[in-house]
Design a protein around this motif. Structure first.
Motif, PDB file in Angstrom:
ATOM      1  N   ARG A  89       0.827  -1.208   0.000  1.00 50.34           N
ATOM      2  CA  ARG A  89       0.000   0.000   0.000  1.00 50.34           C
ATOM      3  C   ARG A  89       0.860   1.256   0.000  1.00 50.34           C
ATOM      4  O   ARG A  89       0.617   2.205  -0.749  1.00 50.34           O
ATOM      5  N   ASP A  90       1.886   1.264   0.840  1.00 54.92           N
ATOM      6  CA  ASP A  90       2.816   2.387   0.955  1.00 54.92           C
ATOM      7  C   ASP A  90       4.197   1.765   1.110  1.00 54.92           C
ATOM      8  O   ASP A  90       4.449   1.040   2.080  1.00 54.92           O
ATOM      9  N   ALA A  91       5.084   2.034   0.158  1.00 56.20           N
ATOM     10  CA  ALA A  91       6.393   1.364   0.147  1.00 56.20           C
ATOM     11  C   ALA A  91       7.208   1.652   1.394  1.00 56.20           C
ATOM     12  O   ALA A  91       8.134   0.905   1.724  1.00 56.20           O
ATOM     13  N   ARG A  92       6.856   2.700   2.137  1.00 56.65           N
ATOM     14  CA  ARG A  92       7.640   3.066   3.316  1.00 56.65           C
ATOM     15  C   ARG A  92       7.294   2.230   4.544  1.00 56.65           C
ATOM     16  O   ARG A  92       8.138   2.051   5.427  1.00 56.65           O
ATOM     17  N   PHE A  93       6.053   1.727   4.614  1.00 59.96           N
ATOM     18  CA  PHE A  93       5.570   1.104   5.840  1.00 59.96           C
ATOM     19  C   PHE A  93       4.924  -0.246   5.552  1.00 59.96           C
ATOM     20  O   PHE A  93       4.252  -0.423   4.538  1.00 59.96           O
ATOM     21  N   HIS A  94       5.089  -1.165   6.492  1.00 58.65           N
ATOM     22  CA  HIS A  94       4.529  -2.510   6.365  1.00 58.65           C
ATOM     23  C   HIS A  94       3.238  -2.622   7.175  1.00 58.65           C
ATOM     24  O   HIS A  94       3.269  -2.564   8.416  1.00 58.65           O
ATOM     25  N   ASP A  95       2.108  -2.767   6.472  1.00 56.91           N
ATOM     26  CA  ASP A  95       0.847  -3.083   7.143  1.00 56.91           C
ATOM     27  C   ASP A  95       0.903  -4.519   7.638  1.00 56.91           C
ATOM     28  O   ASP A  95       1.436  -5.408   6.963  1.00 56.91           O
ATOM     29  N   VAL A  96       0.298  -4.773   8.800  1.00 58.50           N
ATOM     30  CA  VAL A  96       0.332  -6.106   9.392  1.00 58.50           C
ATOM     31  C   VAL A  96      -0.900  -6.894   8.953  1.00 58.50           C
ATOM     32  O   VAL A  96      -2.041  -6.407   9.050  1.00 58.50           O
ATOM     33  N   HIS A  97      -0.667  -8.112   8.463  1.00 58.21           N
ATOM     34  CA  HIS A  97      -1.740  -9.007   8.025  1.00 58.21           C
ATOM     35  C   HIS A  97      -1.595 -10.354   8.726  1.00 58.21           C
ATOM     36  O   HIS A  97      -0.475 -10.807   9.015  1.00 58.21           O
ATOM     37  N   LEU A  98      -2.739 -11.003   8.954  1.00 58.14           N
ATOM     38  CA  LEU A  98      -2.752 -12.394   9.384  1.00 58.14           C
ATOM     39  C   LEU A  98      -2.855 -13.264   8.140  1.00 58.14           C
ATOM     40  O   LEU A  98      -3.762 -13.084   7.315  1.00 58.14           O
ATOM     41  N   LEU A  99      -1.926 -14.191   7.984  1.00 52.67           N
ATOM     42  CA  LEU A  99      -1.886 -15.054   6.808  1.00 52.67           C
ATOM     43  C   LEU A  99      -2.215 -16.483   7.219  1.00 52.67           C
ATOM     44  O   LEU A  99      -1.531 -17.068   8.066  1.00 52.67           O
ATOM     45  N   ASP A 100      -3.272 -17.038   6.612  1.00 53.38           N
ATOM     46  CA  ASP A 100      -3.574 -18.456   6.775  1.00 53.38           C
ATOM     47  C   ASP A 100      -2.667 -19.226   5.819  1.00 53.38           C
ATOM     48  O   ASP A 100      -2.769 -19.089   4.600  1.00 53.38           O
ATOM     49  N   LEU A 101      -1.780 -20.021   6.377  1.00 51.42           N
ATOM     50  CA  LEU A 101      -0.753 -20.667   5.564  1.00 51.42           C
ATOM     51  C   LEU A 101      -1.310 -21.746   4.647  1.00 51.42           C
ATOM     52  O   LEU A 101      -0.670 -22.110   3.652  1.00 51.42           O
ATOM     53  N   ASN A 102      -2.475 -22.266   4.965  1.00 51.48           N
ATOM     54  CA  ASN A 102      -3.017 -23.371   4.179  1.00 51.48           C
ATOM     55  C   ASN A 102      -4.062 -22.942   3.160  1.00 51.48           C
ATOM     56  O   ASN A 102      -4.259 -23.613   2.154  1.00 51.48           O
ATOM     57  N   THR A 103      -4.700 -21.801   3.387  1.00 54.26           N
ATOM     58  CA  THR A 103      -5.649 -21.286   2.385  1.00 54.26           C
ATOM     59  C   THR A 103      -5.100 -20.089   1.631  1.00 54.26           C
ATOM     60  O   THR A 103      -5.594 -19.744   0.558  1.00 54.26           O
ATOM     61  N   GLY A 104      -4.085 -19.437   2.199  1.00 54.82           N
ATOM     62  CA  GLY A 104      -3.533 -18.236   1.592  1.00 54.82           C
ATOM     63  C   GLY A 104      -4.320 -16.979   1.905  1.00 54.82           C
ATOM     64  O   GLY A 104      -3.970 -15.887   1.428  1.00 54.82           O
ATOM     65  N   GLU A 105      -5.362 -17.082   2.725  1.00 55.96           N
ATOM     66  CA  GLU A 105      -6.194 -15.918   3.022  1.00 55.96           C
ATOM     67  C   GLU A 105      -5.414 -14.893   3.841  1.00 55.96           C
ATOM     68  O   GLU A 105      -4.761 -15.224   4.838  1.00 55.96           O
ATOM     69  N   LEU A 106      -5.485 -13.629   3.438  1.00 58.08           N
ATOM     70  CA  LEU A 106      -4.840 -12.517   4.131  1.00 58.08           C
ATOM     71  C   LEU A 106      -5.912 -11.640   4.783  1.00 58.08           C
ATOM     72  O   LEU A 106      -6.883 -11.246   4.134  1.00 58.08           O
ATOM     73  N   THR A 107      -5.716 -11.332   6.073  1.00 59.61           N
ATOM     74  CA  THR A 107      -6.645 -10.478   6.796  1.00 59.61           C
ATOM     75  C   THR A 107      -5.871  -9.315   7.394  1.00 59.61           C
ATOM     76  O   THR A 107      -4.906  -9.518   8.138  1.00 59.61           O
ATOM     77  N   LEU A 108      -6.288  -8.093   7.064  1.00 64.09           N
ATOM     78  CA  LEU A 108      -5.604  -6.920   7.593  1.00 64.09           C
ATOM     79  C   LEU A 108      -5.810  -6.827   9.100  1.00 64.09           C
ATOM     80  O   LEU A 108      -6.940  -6.898   9.594  1.00 64.09           O
ATOM     81  N   VAL A 109      -4.712  -6.695   9.830  1.00 66.30           N
ATOM     82  CA  VAL A 109      -4.756  -6.569  11.279  1.00 66.30           C
ATOM     83  C   VAL A 109      -4.559  -5.117  11.697  1.00 66.30           C
ATOM     84  O   VAL A 109      -5.265  -4.601  12.554  1.00 66.30           O
ATOM     85  N   LEU A 110      -3.586  -4.444  11.071  1.00 68.89           N
ATOM     86  CA  LEU A 110      -3.291  -3.057  11.435  1.00 68.89           C
ATOM     87  C   LEU A 110      -2.699  -2.333  10.236  1.00 68.89           C
ATOM     88  O   LEU A 110      -1.721  -2.813   9.647  1.00 68.89           O
ATOM     89  N   GLN A 111      -3.313  -1.217   9.866  1.00 73.21           N
ATOM     90  CA  GLN A 111      -2.732  -0.364   8.831  1.00 73.21           C
ATOM     91  C   GLN A 111      -1.675   0.513   9.475  1.00 73.21           C
ATOM     92  O   GLN A 111      -1.929   1.198  10.466  1.00 73.21           O
ATOM     93  N   ASN A 112      -0.489   0.470   8.898  1.00 71.78           N
ATOM     94  CA  ASN A 112       0.677   1.100   9.513  1.00 71.78           C
ATOM     95  C   ASN A 112       1.083   2.330   8.711  1.00 71.78           C
ATOM     96  O   ASN A 112       1.423   2.231   7.530  1.00 71.78           O
ATOM     97  N   ASP A 113       1.059   3.480   9.377  1.00 71.01           N
ATOM     98  CA  ASP A 113       1.452   4.720   8.707  1.00 71.01           C
ATOM     99  C   ASP A 113       2.645   5.387   9.377  1.00 71.01           C
ATOM    100  O   ASP A 113       2.910   6.560   9.137  1.00 71.01           O
ATOM    101  N   ALA A 114       3.358   4.639  10.206  1.00 74.31           N
ATOM    102  CA  ALA A 114       4.466   5.288  10.907  1.00 74.31           C
ATOM    103  C   ALA A 114       5.565   4.341  11.356  1.00 74.31           C
ATOM    104  O   ALA A 114       6.740   4.726  11.354  1.00 74.31           O
ATOM    105  N   TYR A 115       5.238   3.133  11.746  1.00 77.32           N
ATOM    106  CA  TYR A 115       6.134   2.322  12.570  1.00 77.32           C
ATOM    107  C   TYR A 115       7.073   1.461  11.726  1.00 77.32           C
ATOM    108  O   TYR A 115       6.735   1.006  10.635  1.00 77.32           O
ATOM    109  N   ALA A 116       8.263   1.220  12.293  1.00 75.77           N
ATOM    110  CA  ALA A 116       9.272   0.435  11.583  1.00 75.77           C
ATOM    111  C   ALA A 116       9.089  -1.057  11.787  1.00 75.77           C
ATOM    112  O   ALA A 116       9.589  -1.857  10.989  1.00 75.77           O
ATOM    113  N   GLY A 117       8.381  -1.451  12.848  1.00 75.44           N
ATOM    114  CA  GLY A 117       8.183  -2.869  13.096  1.00 75.44           C
ATOM    115  C   GLY A 117       7.276  -3.098  14.279  1.00 75.44           C
ATOM    116  O   GLY A 117       6.893  -2.163  15.007  1.00 75.44           O
TER     117      GLY A 117
END
Length: 654
Positions: free
Chosen positions: A135-163
């Motif tokens: 979404r923004d090359a500067r920041f990593h939004d946090v997602h929950l990834l289901d490893l067996n279905t591949g489903e991605l769920t947004l947990v937190l949109q990140n507009d500032a933090y490094a990790g």
């Protein structure tokens, strides 16, 4: 040339820099499978075998271009995960391979995106938390990834933090934000909402020696590596509610490094300290017994690469230093150690040389932990000093916020085999030796950091390691910068230099950092110089080798990846152009399909072929002919083929 060197065979370049036979062995969390990296049609891929029958291995991935270099097991043992970029651009995406079906899936199918792992769980084994900057090359939004279905769920949109740091329940608990002073602010996170104010902050002095170490399984305790109030980073346990901290371990020589955690509770069972060599200390009787067992059966260094969920079986990597590395399956209940493979069996019987540990002293009194490897046949009594001085290569590590360490080093073995002493110095700014050592390098690029390297050269000459007129400087990334600094700021010291992806202009380097590094820019400015101030810009220009290219009087070899996102191609182009304009000999290797270093073995072999013939031309050591290595690689030679013996002829036949 070393008097006795010709009595020892040349180690072939492909035996050091080609594909390993097997590497990166792991065991699945449930203990049912073994895995490793091995060539498939000439490209490193993931292989898997039943743990009871390692010979029944089959390839699980099918990369046909770039080698897979990092992979891991999913916590539920149902899939293998790996990351891969394109052409060295470091936009790593995550891929999964279903163990039962053998199907491979792109789990992050996005363009211009770099994935980061935020958290895994021993409770919820079919999912992980990842960060995506699509979404923004500067920041990593946090997602929950289901490893067996591949489903991605947004947990937190990140507009500032490094990790972020998560607990075993995959709940975000901590957000990390670099502050304006170059330090770090730490914020508690509750219900995916970041607190308004940090509960803990560091300044620039502690920024590289203080970091969170993760939670215990119950989420009540967080471990820290922390240097506040001390020099070296200590291991602390913090009660998450009260904030009370308990000291677990510290060492005045070096920072606490790795830890071994209990598989069920997450509590620390052992910790390591790496000063000249890595030393483990067990806090648990069972782990102490396991270490004693391994110590009694393995020669040299070893590490625990992988453990089953029940912690009864380990994959142990062994580095004997003067023999090729090997991996073993350690069954703790049966007390058996079964060899799985030798990583490079072609090195069996090769004249591999011991590495000597040193404590050198800088002109202003700093201790510089260092490592020296000597050519075969040059040191009959084994005292770490050759019987007569030999040509030397000062091999400088990258970072600069990294370090050299003890153990098998392919570059050391290669160069020593060619007839050179090889010296690697942890100059000020290197990490692992406490914050005072790091902070002594602030604003000292090309000055005191470089003085440390020159002091090491003076030691080598005075100690009878090398003649003054037969010393080269070589390195990658910051080591490449150090090479350029050596040939510009101290132009008469080195006989020649080899720069691998090194920046020549600190102003353009800082202006072109990847966007996801933007949160850390204040620390770069504090440690290197701030180009947004008049004084800082003047400092950066003064310390940039590009502006002194006309003062180079020694031959230079430069190698660059065209897709490097850290040190971009213009960093090499501009100093090559400046040297050509001044009529100074420079040889330039350019790889159109590589980034910050060379991942493809054919490219690495071609580089080493040119580099060793370059060094032989100007230092007089041994070299294999370049042969058809250029034809097998993607290397281009935009300039200076005539300055390396045999290179022009190799180009004509390529």
């Amino acid at each position: 040339m070393t008097p006795n060197i010709d009595a020892f065979p040349l180690i072939r370049r492909e035996h050091l820099f080609g594909n390993p036979t097997r590497a990166a062995g792991q065991i699945s969390p449930d203990g049912q499978w073994l895995s490793w990296l091995a060539p498939r049609d000439g490209v490193l891929n993931i292989w898997m075998a039943p743990s009871e029958d390692p010979e029944a291995a089959k390839p699980m991935s099918a990369s046909t271009d770039r080698p897979i270099r990092e992979y891991m097991w999913a916590p539920d043992s149902r899939s293998l995960l790996y990351i891969q970029d394109k052409g060295g651009d470091e936009n790593f995406l995550l891929y999964g391979i279903d163990v039962e079906a053998g199907k491979e899936t792109s789990l992050t199918p996005f363009d211009d995106t770099r994935v980061m792992l935020v958290g895994g769980s021993d409770t919820y084994k079919d999912r992980i938390l990842i960060g995506l900057n699509n979404r923004d090359a500067r920041f990593h939004d946090v997602h929950l990834l289901d490893l067996n279905t591949g489903e991605l769920t947004l947990v937190l949109q990140n507009d500032a933090y490094a990790g972020f740091i998560a607990d075993d329940d995959l709940h975000l608990r901590l957000a990390v934000l670099p502050n304006a002073e170059g330090g770090t602010d730490y914020f508690k996170v509750e219900d995916n909402v970041v607190a308004d104010a940090p509960f803990k902050s560091t300044g620039i002095d502690d920024a590289l020696t203080t970091s969170p170490g993760g939670f215990t399984r119950d989420g009540k305790t967080m471990y820290w590596l922390e240097s506040e109030g001390r020099n070296t980073a200590a291991l602390l346990a913090m009660d998450w509610v009260s904030g009370t901290t308990t000291l677990i371990a510290q060492d005045d020589r070096a920072d606490i490094g790795g830890t071994l955690r209990h598989k069920d509770t997450g509590e620390v069972l052992a910790y390591s300290v790496n000063y000249l060599k890595r030393e483990w200390t067990a806090l648990d009787d069972d782990i102490a017994g396991a270490f004693e067992f391994l110590d009694s059966r393995l020669e040299g260094e070893y590490g625990i690469n992988s453990r089953t969920d029940d912690d009864r079986k380990w994959i142990v990597g062994n580095d004997p230093l003067v023999k090729p590395a090997a991996s073993y399956l350690y069954d703790r209940d049966a007390e058996t150690l079964t060899k799985l493979y030798t990583t490079r069996p072609e090195l069996e019987g090769a004249p591999l040389q011991p590495m000597h540990t040193l404590e050198l002293t800088s002109r202003d009194g700093l201790t510089l932990p260092s490592y020296l490897t000597l050519p075969p046949g040059s040191d009959e009594d084994g005292d770490g000093v050759p019987d007569a001085p030999v040509p030397m290569v000062l091999f400088v590590h990258g970072g600069p916020w990294a370090r050299d360490g003890y153990g098998f080093n392919g570059h050391h073995q290669w160069l020593a085999n060619r007839g050179y002493a090889v010296l690697s110095v942890n100059f000020r700014g290197s990490t692992g030796f406490g914050k005072d050592f790091i902070n002594a390098a602030n604003l000292e690029w090309g000055r005191k950091m470089h003085d440390d390297l020159i002091d090491a050269v003076e030691w080598a000459v005075e100690a009878g390691i090398a003649p003054r007129d037969k010393i080269a400087i070589m390195g990658g990334s910051y080591g490449g910068y150090a090479t350029l600094a050596g040939l510009t700021f101290t132009p008469e010291v080195f006989a020649c230099g080899v720069d691998i992806v090194g920046p020549s202009n600190l102003e353009t380097l800082l202006a072109s950092i990847p966007p996801y590094w933007e949160p850390m820019v204040a620390q770069f400015h504090t440690r290197m110089g701030n180009p947004n101030t008049e004084q800082g810009l003047a400092l950066i220009k003064e310390r940039s080798p590009l502006y002194k290219a006309g003062e180079i009087v020694r031959p230079l070899l430069i190698a660059q990846g065209a897709n490097d996102p850290r040190v971009k191609q213009p960093e090499s182009d501009q100093i090559v152009d400046a040297m050509k304009d001044a009529g100074i000999p420079v040889t330039y290797l350019l790889y159109p399909d590589e980034g910050h270093g060379f991942a493809k073995p054919a490219n690495n072999i071609a580089f080493s072929a040119v580099a060793e013939n370059f060094l032989a031309t100007y230092l007089g050591g041994r070299a294999e002919p370049i042969g058809d290595t250029l034809r097998s690689s993607t290397a281009e030679i935009p300039a200076g083929a005539e300055f390396v013996e045999g290179l022009a002829e190799a180009l004509e036949s390529a």
